[in-house]
Design a protein around this motif. Structure first.
Motif: not given
Ligand code: DX5
Ligand code: ZN
Length: 221
Positions: A8-12, A33-37, A143-148, A178-180, A197-200
């Motif tokens: 689970a990606s807590v960024l979301a 628990i996936h933690v995005d710094i 591409n890294p940086g954002f959920s969703g 990781d992502g989408g 599977i990372v899930a946000g």
């Molecule tokens: C994106 C992060 C991801 C993000 C995934 O840069 O590395 O871990 O939180 O979020 P979703 O699942 O919404 O794409």
């Protein structure tokens, strides 16, 4: 079919209720628990640092899978280890990590599991000479940086090529994506060779986290 883990990606998550959210996904069956710094340099946004990782650590016993989207992760490995990280994942790109081989070795020395991350444009050849050092290879499917963001299907052949290369070399790292990710892309990613599977958004935007995790797991078999 391989045993697939959900991270689970807590960024979301709802940051105003972070502890509660972490406990909820833990109880719902998230394996990691996936933690995005994020430091505002390697990626535009800033997320949080070691103090928040320490707070998350108090809310769960599950492995903390810490994804360092930062410039020079080498400067902060100890801080995240001390905050309670189990896995430390660094980006393969030199715009982030300067000495990739050294950093991955250092993560192991610190007692954490090392992971290497490759962005969508980064070829798997870039990690050929560090593959033997890692427990996890994380393939970014956005591409890294954002959920969703939307899953990039052109990453599927890359996941398959990576799994094939690991098999050829007799290496068995987790291949994390990781992502989408959503129940549909989970199936494709696992068929290609992913096993974490990372899930946000696909998890935290659902009213019932256990059902959301089950829906993803069902599509892995
Ligand atoms: C994106 C992060 C991801 C993000 C995934 O840069 O590395 O871990 O939180 O979020 P979703 O699942 O919404 O794409
Ligand atoms: Zn991430």
């Amino acid at each position: 079919m391989r045993d697939v883990k959900i991270a689970a990606s807590v960024l979301a998550a709802d940051f105003a209720r972070l502890g509660e959210e972490v406990r909820a996904v833990d109880t719902a069956g998230s394996d990691w628990i996936h933690v995005d710094i994020m430091d505002g340099h390697f990626v535009p946004d800033i997320s949080f640092g070691p103090a928040v990782v320490k707070a998350i650590r108090k809310s769960t016993q599950k492995p903390l899978n810490v994804h360092l989207m930062v410039v020079e992760p080498e400067r902060m490995l100890e801080r995240y280890r001390d905050a309670g990280a189990d896995h430390l994942l660094v980006q393969a790109e030199p715009g982030s990590t300067i000495h990739l081989h050294r950093v991955l070795s250092r993560v192991r020395e610190l007692g954490c599991k090392p992971g290497v991350v490759i962005d969508p444009a980064t070829p798997i050849a870039w990690i050929e000479h560090v593959l033997h050092l890692v427990d996890i290879v994380l393939v970014m499917t956005v591409n890294p940086g954002f959920s969703g963001q939307a899953f990039l299907p052109e990453m599927l052949p890359k996941i398959a090529a990576l799994r094939a290369r690991c098999n050829e070399r007799g290496l068995h790292p987790h291949i994390e994506v990781d992502g989408g990710q959503n129940p549909h892309t989970v199936r494709q990613s696992v068929e290609a060779g992913a096993d974490v599977i990372v899930a946000g958004t696909a998890l935290f935007n659902q009213p019932d986290y256990a059902k959301a995790i089950d829906a993803m797991r069902m599509n892995c078999s």
